[in-house]
Structures are given as C-alpha cells and as structure tokens.
Design a protein around this motif. Structure first.
Motif, PDB file in Angstrom:
ATOM      1  N   VAL B 574       0.850  -1.206   0.000  1.00 52.90           N
ATOM      2  CA  VAL B 574       0.000   0.000   0.000  1.00 52.90           C
ATOM      3  C   VAL B 574       0.880   1.248   0.000  1.00 52.90           C
ATOM      4  N   ALA B 575       0.487   2.239  -0.801  1.00 55.41           N
ATOM      5  CA  ALA B 575       1.201   3.519  -0.760  1.00 55.41           C
ATOM      6  C   ALA B 575       0.161   4.621  -0.891  1.00 55.41           C
ATOM      7  N   SER B 576       0.283   5.677  -0.068  1.00 58.33           N
ATOM      8  CA  SER B 576      -0.653   6.800  -0.122  1.00 58.33           C
ATOM      9  C   SER B 576       0.073   8.053  -0.543  1.00 58.33           C
ATOM     10  N   ASP B 581       4.843  13.725  -4.383  1.00 59.91           N
ATOM     11  CA  ASP B 581       4.802  12.432  -5.054  1.00 59.91           C
ATOM     12  C   ASP B 581       4.436  12.594  -6.522  1.00 59.91           C
ATOM     13  N   ASP B 582       5.026  11.730  -7.343  1.00 61.07           N
ATOM     14  CA  ASP B 582       4.506  11.565  -8.697  1.00 61.07           C
ATOM     15  C   ASP B 582       4.172  10.074  -8.876  1.00 61.07           C
ATOM     16  N   ILE B 583       3.779   9.696 -10.084  1.00 64.67           N
ATOM     17  CA  ILE B 583       3.344   8.303 -10.295  1.00 64.67           C
ATOM     18  C   ILE B 583       4.464   7.339  -9.942  1.00 64.67           C
ATOM     19  N   ASN B 584       5.663   7.656 -10.418  1.00 66.14           N
ATOM     20  CA  ASN B 584       6.777   6.716 -10.228  1.00 66.14           C
ATOM     21  C   ASN B 584       7.101   6.516  -8.747  1.00 66.14           C
ATOM     22  N   SER B 585       7.081   7.615  -7.990  1.00 66.06           N
ATOM     23  CA  SER B 585       7.462   7.461  -6.575  1.00 66.06           C
ATOM     24  C   SER B 585       6.385   6.684  -5.822  1.00 66.06           C
ATOM     25  N   LEU B 586       5.126   6.904  -6.185  1.00 66.20           N
ATOM     26  CA  LEU B 586       4.032   6.164  -5.545  1.00 66.20           C
ATOM     27  C   LEU B 586       4.144   4.667  -5.848  1.00 66.20           C
ATOM     28  N   ILE B 587       4.361   4.352  -7.109  1.00 66.43           N
ATOM     29  CA  ILE B 587       4.448   2.942  -7.521  1.00 66.43           C
ATOM     30  C   ILE B 587       5.650   2.290  -6.841  1.00 66.43           C
ATOM     31  N   GLU B 588       6.745   3.046  -6.800  1.00 68.39           N
ATOM     32  CA  GLU B 588       7.963   2.487  -6.203  1.00 68.39           C
ATOM     33  C   GLU B 588       7.724   2.155  -4.736  1.00 68.39           C
ATOM     34  N   ARG B 589       7.026   3.075  -4.064  1.00 71.43           N
ATOM     35  CA  ARG B 589       6.775   2.846  -2.633  1.00 71.43           C
ATOM     36  C   ARG B 589       5.850   1.636  -2.452  1.00 71.43           C
TER      37      ARG B 589
END
Lengths: 272, 609
Positions: B574-576, B581-589
């Motif tokens: 899960v990432a909030s 944040d951008d898409i890449n950082s959210l997905i990475e998290r």
C-alpha cells in the motif's frame, strides 16, 4: 482409290507416332523423413534432372505414413519410391516386384548408416541407466522401434517395458526429448550430428551399420527398359550435376542384394 | 464525373482510409502491450536471466536446452491463443541463442536483415515494427533483457502473425475482404528451406503472398475465393499499382464483375521501408449509388432549369412554400444517401426524405409540420440549448455528433450537418442532413475497449491505468484530496501454473479480478498491471482506509473456495499520496511495500514507509 485413302493413312501414322512418343508419367513417393513441403522441395531438383534426361514426367505423390507408403507401392498406386532398409525389407517380403534401383550415398560417401540413441548430458549416461520412455521416428522407420529394440536387447531390456513413442519426423522426436517428455531419442546418425553441435547431448548406444536409403522401382508398373535407363542415368551423373541437387547430392551407388540381408538377421525386432 | 460527385466519393474513401489506419494502429499498439505482458509474465524471470548469463559465459548448449525445456509450454500456449508465431532469445551481439519454434535453427544474426532487432540491439530500448523471422512475416516486438543490476543479457523477440491483423479487422468488419501482400525482396531474408511458402501475386510483379494455401497453420492465412477474385480485378487497375509505389496510404475505387468496390491500401513497415501492404476491399455500394444519384441529379437539374421560368411566375404570385421546396429540393437531391429534413424558422419539419423516415422509423404525416426537436432530438436540457434549434433560429451552420430518438424509443447516434437556407439573404429555414453512425460508434467503442482492457480478466490494462492514474493524481494534487494505491500480487503463482497448468492459472487470475472489482467502489480503478500483478487506485482514501481495503481483499482471497481452483493467497503493498509524489514514486513505494510483504512470509498487507 489409293489417293482417296492417303490422308487417312497419313493421319493414322501421325497419331500412332504421337501415342508412341507420349510422355511417360512416373508417380514418385519419397520417404517422409521431413515435413511435407521441405521434403518435396528437396527432391524437386533431382526430379527435374531426371525429366530432362529421360523424357518422362515425374509426379510427386506425398504419403506421410511409412505403412501407407508401403501399401501404396504394393497396390501399384506409386511407381517409384525411396525406402529405408527396413521398409524395403517389409515391402520386398510381400511384393517381389519391388526392384532396387540405386543406393543414395550418405554424406560421408558410404552406402551405410547407423542409428544412435541420444540423451541430454543431464540424463542417463548409458543404456543401463535408461528407464525410458524413448522418442522415435515412425514405427516402420529403420531408426524407429526396430533399432531401439535391438539396442535395448543388448542390456536385456524390453522395449515395451521401457516404452516408446513414434513421431512423424526425426525433428519432432528430437524436440519431444528436448522438452523433457522423453528420456532419450533414437535418430539417424547424420541427422543427430547436426543437433549435437548446438545441444548438450551424448550418445549412449549405436546400432549396427544399416544399408543406405534406396530408390525402388515398381517393376509391375514400370518397364524394365525404363528402370535400366533410370539406373544408368543416376550412376553416371557428373559432380557438377550432383552439386545442383538437394536429395542425392552425395551421389548414388549400385545396389548389392546381399547388403540388404542384414535386416533379415534381426527380423524379430521388427514391430508388429 | 462531375465535381460534386467526385467530392462525395473522395469523402467516403477518405473516411474508409482513416478508419482502417486507426484500426491497424490500434491492433499494433494493443499487441505491443500484450507482448509486454507476455514478456513480464513468462520470460523476464530470474531463471531465464540465469540461463542467458550461462550462455554468455560459454555455456550456450546447456542454456539453449534448458531455455527450451523451461519455456516451450508457455510458447505453445501463446502460439495457440495469441498468434505469437515465434519467441526468440538473442545474445547481446545479436546471435540467435534459441528459437522456440524451430530450436534446430540458431547461430544466425537476424539483425543483419531485421531493422527492428537491429534498433533494439543498438538502443537497448523496446522496438516494434514489421519484419521476418526467417520463416514467415509479421509484427516484430523486441525487448532488451537485463538482469537485476542492469547488465545486458540480450533480447527477447516476439514474432506475431499478420493473421492477427486480418482476424481483428474481419471481426470489426465482417464481410470485408482483406489481403496482405509482401514485397518480393523479403525472400532474401527468408531461410532457403522456407522460400517455397511464398508465391508471386498473379499479375503484380515484385509482390508475393505468404503461404496462400495455408500449409502452415500460423501464417497470414489463405485468401478465400471471393478475395482472390477481387484481388485479380484490383491488380489490373493502374491506380492500384500507383498506390503501391507511392508513399503513404491510399483509397481507390475499382470494379469486379460489374460491382463497385473500394480498395484501402495501408502500408505496413517503417519509414521508407514499407515491406508489405494490407489491402481492404469493402463493398462500394455507396459509391455506386452516388454515381447513380448524380446521373439522376443531372437529368433533374435540366428539368429544373426549364421549370425556373415557371418558378418566376409563381414567385411573383407570392407562393412562399413553393420557393422553399424548390430551393431545398435542389439541395436535398445532392444528399440522397443521408437523412434530410428541411425545418422552417420555427423548427417545424417541412420536408423529409425517405432515408430520414426510414432511419427514424416514422411515417411522413407523423413528422411533417411538427416541431422536429420535440419528437426526435434526444437530449435533456432546454430547447434553446439545442444546437440544431439555435441554428434554425439564428441561421447558423452546425456540424457534430448527436443522438436522435427513433419512433420505437431507441436512440441512434448520428452525424449531423445543419445549413441555413437563405433566399435573397432572408433566412427561410435550415436543411438538416444526418447519417446513422450507431454501428461506427459501437465499433469505435469495441476497438477502444479492446485497446484499454486486458482480454483475460476484463479489467483495464496497464496502458489505460497509466493514463487514468496521471489525470487522477493531478486532480488530487490540485484539490488536496487523499489518494492511495494497492499493488496486489498472487503468491507462488509460478508454482500454481507448473502444478495445475496455465488454464488453472488463468482461472485463478480471473477469480482474483472478480474479488478485486467487488471490493472497491465503481469509480475506483482496478487494473491488471502485468502478469500476476494488479493495481487498485483508491480515490479519496488515505492510508488507513487503503490498508483496511487491502486486508479485506486478502481475507476474501484466502477464504475463497471455488471448484477447479486451488487455494491461493495474495500479498499487498500500500502507498498513499504525499506532498511531492509523482506516479513513479508512488508505484515504487507500493512495490517496496509489496516486496516487504513477500519477504515477511506473504499473504499479508504492508503499508509503504
């Protein structure tokens, strides 16, 4: 009066000479060791050459099954076939009109070949370790269950207990073994050697030397004179002419009937 | 042929050309996305990386045998289901290590003849295009293979049969004939033993057809008798041979056995290396009727000229309605294929042609002299907001797509063209022409659905998800709304496939997809991210709610009991959204959280830090 009939007499002789010189059509069936289109393509240069030299027309009749190939020959639906030594032996036993014309020489120039039992290097190291099953070419192929049974008998193994599965072509049998579905595969040595260069394989057994593939004429449907001409043409092809061929490019050799007897010695291994 | 007739025909051909180009683009893109999924799901795996490494260190023989043994089943499945003709593994120097279709052929360098493979090797980026695999032709999708540290291991190259193009087009336009023609020089790039599968196109020098008698089941397919007949007629047209040699795509008209046909020529290949063409040959009945109607128009126009003198006399007598109908009739006759309605300044229908009545399902007396909008124009909102009504009132032109209501209450999608009728600069009314585009819209939707949905699970695909994600993230940023993502992965999925087979594996994925859809709201996004990985985008939910939903999903999967499906579990990361944040950082998290869930024992939900 004579003058009245002259045109008819002239026409009669013209018509007869047309009939006499009408091209003979020879129905030819090769041994199905490769996929259909590849097989047909590989014989076309030879047939084109024979058409030019003999003035006959050769028609390819593809038959994909060894058994049906033999039946078609015996029933007179084909005139000229390529047989391996085992199919020739089976056909000849039932049909005395199977007339061997020439041997196809092997890549090494000889008129014999062997069958080898191959496994991956990670598989059984020898016949003793082989637990089966084995992928083979067609049931009536010389390198099929016949040679396999002979090889297994050396270690007193029963082919039916080991198990085998015939495939339509050598290539399919090899790929089945490679996929891991079969512990080993038995193939004609010259075919196996091309695979050995690229895959980690080793030979765990080798058969006796069998006579090479034969061109066999149906002496019930082809005249003796034509068969002799065919033999003579094939045995006198120049190296230039042979270079232009696919099948037959290694040349041809006369057939000695006693060389074909070796199959009879192991008849008990012929599958039912 | 007069100017108007030619213009009408050109318009039809242009529409056909653009539509077919769009469909071809869609299938190429869609197949590209699919091969990316196949790559991730079957081939871009640590086991494969290990074998490629072994090959690079000199163990090519063993690597080749093991790769074939590991992957042939996956390949057979793709061949059956997805018309993937071959999957090849190339070493970094471009040498073929293994062809899954023909393992006995290896050691050559397709980059010498295949520009797609060459580009992929040079750029280390995925590439796509048209090419040959040495046997048959098709679309080539080449993907660089790298290990976890980014070391180049080679390429995985997919060859997809051109039949996928023909099948898709036939599904969208059944009854239309298609043929794929290849330039003869392609034979130089085909192995000698396979060249006999190609045959020259009769009557068209320099072009061949691949496997016209369908000897190989995954070739581009044989032509039907109808297609052969049409092609034979088409190759005789000089405009066709010109279209083949000119750059770009073209559309033309030809005749076969007295009937009209259209030929749409779409080039396949890249840049100036257009190695093949797709030829669509739909019926030209519409062209035929335009020709007929223009001939009729010319005859009637002559009669009208004669009647003009009578018209002047009647006008002087002040017959308003005759002036209107003469003028509108002139325009109506030029639009015989469309529904045509003449409206007066009050929006009342003064004239309707047969096509209009047929399309709307009304009798003439039911619409004549009635306010057209009230009965037919399907939309909510006030009359004054209706663009057609406004055109009628103000004498403006209008063109657009809209919905009409048929007599039976069903809507039809239409393309509408409204033009004012002016006589001596006075606005007398409008002429409204419309075409039924319902079928086209349905096809567009189908095409769009196919391009944006994963065919197995019916969820959105990654392509769509990325677009949606970008716009929702921008909105969340603007409005300061919470947003979370869940990354869900099936635990031990490879084992499920190996143990139960790929069919059961597919059923597991479909069951999971159902659980995911039913666990979220209708406006949340659920997508198949790749292979056995899924993404959920929760709009308006922070971390606590997202973890709770993740846990609910995990429990639902764990307790699932369905016949034919083995028990399985999922891990969830899960990432909030946080500031910056951008898409890449959210997905990475989310990915890191998922990885943590896996390493902590699987079958759990972990929130990203």
């Amino acid at each position: 009066m004579r003058g009245k009939f002259t045109p008819f007499i002239v026409l009669f002789f013209l018509f007869s000479s047309v009939l006499v010189h009408a091209k003979q059509v020879v129905r030819f069936s090769p041994l199905p060791v490769k996929p259909k289109e590849e097989l047909i393509a590989s014989y076309l240069p030879l047939l084109n050459l024979l058409e030019r030299k003999l003035g006959a027309k050769f028609e390819i009749v593809y038959i994909g099954d060894y058994n049906q190939l033999i039946e078609s020959f015996i029933s007179g639906r084909t005139d000229l076939v390529v047989f391996g030594p085992l199919p020739y032996h089976i056909a000849r036993k039932r049909y005395p009109n199977a007339h061997p014309v020439v041997f196809f020489r092997e890549p090494d120039g000889t008129t014999s070949y062997s069958c080898i039992l191959l496994t991956l290097k990670s598989g059984p190291k020898n016949l003793r370790e082989l637990k089966g099953p084995v992928a083979t070419p067609q049931r009536l192929s010389t390198c099929g269950p016949f040679s396999l049974s002979l090889l297994l008998s050396k270690e007193k193994k029963d082919i039916n207990k080991i198990g085998y599965q015939p495939f339509e072509t050598h290539r399919e049998a090899f790929e089945a073994m490679l996929r891991g579905d079969y512990q080993a595969v038995i193939l004609k040595k010259s075919v196996a050697e091309s695979y050995m260069k690229g895959f980690p394989l080793h030979i765990i057994a080798e058969s006796p030397q069998w006579p090479a593939f034969l061109l066999v004429a149906n002496s019930k449907t082809l005249k003796k004179g034509f068969i002799e001409s065919l033999r003579s043409v094939l045995l006198s092809l120049s190296s230039e002419e042979l270079k232009g061929l696919a099948e037959g490019k290694h040349g041809f050799a006369p057939v000695k009937e006693d060389e074909l007897e070796v199959i009879r010695r192991y008849e008990t291994h012929i599958p039912n | 042929m007069n100017y108007l007739e030619r213009k009408a025909i050109e318009g039809i051909l242009e529409k056909c050309r653009v539509t077919m180009e769009g469909l071809v683009q869609t299938i190429v893109l869609s197949k590209g996305k699919s091969t990316e999924d196949y790559l991730l799901f079957y081939f871009d795996k640590p086991e494969v990386h290990g074998l490629m490494e072994e090959a690079l260190k000199g163990g090519e023989e063993r690597a080749r045998a093991e790769l074939y043994r590991e992957l042939w089943k996956a390949y057979e499945g793709l061949r059956e289901r997805a018309m993937v003709r071959d999957v090849q593994f190339l070493l970094p120097d471009g040498t073929v290590l293994l062809r899954l279709r023909t393992p006995h052929l290896y050691g050559d360098k397709p980059s010498q003849v295949n520009p797609v493979v060459k580009r992929a090797l040079e750029t280390s980026l995925p590439q796509k295009g048209f090419g040959t695999d040495g046997v048959l032709s098709g679309y080539v999708y080449a993907y660089p293979l790298k290990d976890g540290k980014g070391k180049k291991l080679g390429l995985v190259v997919f060859y997809v049969s051109l039949e996928v193009l023909r099948s898709f087009l036939k599904e969208v336009n059944p009854g239309v004939s298609y043929a794929i023609l290849l330039k003869e020089d392609i034979l130089q790039r085909v192995f000698t033993e396979y060249r006999h599968y190609y045959e020259e196109v009769k009557g068209l020098k320099g072009w061949v057809i691949e496997d016209p008698y369908r000897k190989l089941k995954d070739s581009a397919g044989s032509l039907s008798q109808e297609e052969e007949k049409l092609l034979r007629a088409l190759v005789l047209e000089s405009s066709f041979t010109r279209a083949l040699s000119m750059p770009g795509n073209h559309a033309l008209v030809f005749r076969s056995q007295g009937a009209y046909y259209k030929a749409i020529v779409v080039k396949i290949g890249e840049g100036d290396k257009e190695s093949a063409v797709l030829v669509g040959m739909p019926s030209g009945a519409d062209i035929q009727s335009i020709s007929r109607s223009y001939t009729t128009y010319e005859v009637v126009f002559s009669l009208l000229a004669l009647a003009l003198s009578l018209y002047t006399y009647f006008y002087m007598r002040g017959l308003y309605s005759l002036r209107l109908s003469h003028k509108s009739l002139e325009m109506v006759l030029s639009l015989a294929n469309a529904g045509v309605v003449v409206l007066d300044k009050g929006g009342r229908a003064r004239f309707l042609n047969d096509t209009a009545l047929e399309l709307l399902g009304y009798k003439k007396e039911e619409l004549l002299n009635k306010v057209f909008h009230d009965l037919v124009h399907y939309h909510t909102g006030p009359l004054e907001g209706c663009p057609i009504y406004r055109s009628a009132m103000k004498g403006m032109s209008y063109k657009g797509e809209d919905s009409f209501l048929k007599r039976d209450g069903n809507p039809i999608e239409v393309e509408v063209d409204v033009k004012p009728i002016r006589i001596d600069a006075f606005l007398e009314g409008v002429i409204l022409s419309f075409y039924d585009i319902t079928t086209r819209k349905e096809k567009e939707k189908k095409v769009y659905d196919m391009a944006t949905h994963d065919q197995l699970t019916k969820l959105h695909n990654r392509w769509y998800a990325e677009e949606f994600f970008a716009s929702e993230l921008a909105r969340a940023k603007r409005q300061g709304l919470p947003l979370s993502i869940l990354m869900i992965d099936v635990d031990n999925f490879k084992n499920i496939n190996d143990t139960y087979g790929h069919n059961v594996g597919d059923m597991v994925l479909k069951s999971l997809a159902q659980i995911l859809k039913s666990s979220v709201r209708s406006y949340d996004l659920v997508a198949r991210w790749g292979g056995e990985e899924f993404l959920i985008l929760l709009l308006g939910d922070g971390q606590e709610e997202a973890v709770s939903i993740g846990e609910r999903i995990r429990r639902s999967v764990e307790s699932l009991s369905k016949e034919g499906i083995p028990k399985f579990t999922v891990s969830v990361g899960v990432a909030s959204y946080r500031e910056g944040d951008d898409i890449n950082s959210l997905i990475e998290r989310a990915d890191k959280a998922l990885y943590k869930a896996k390493s902590q024992g699987k079958n759990r939900v972990v929130a990203g830090e």
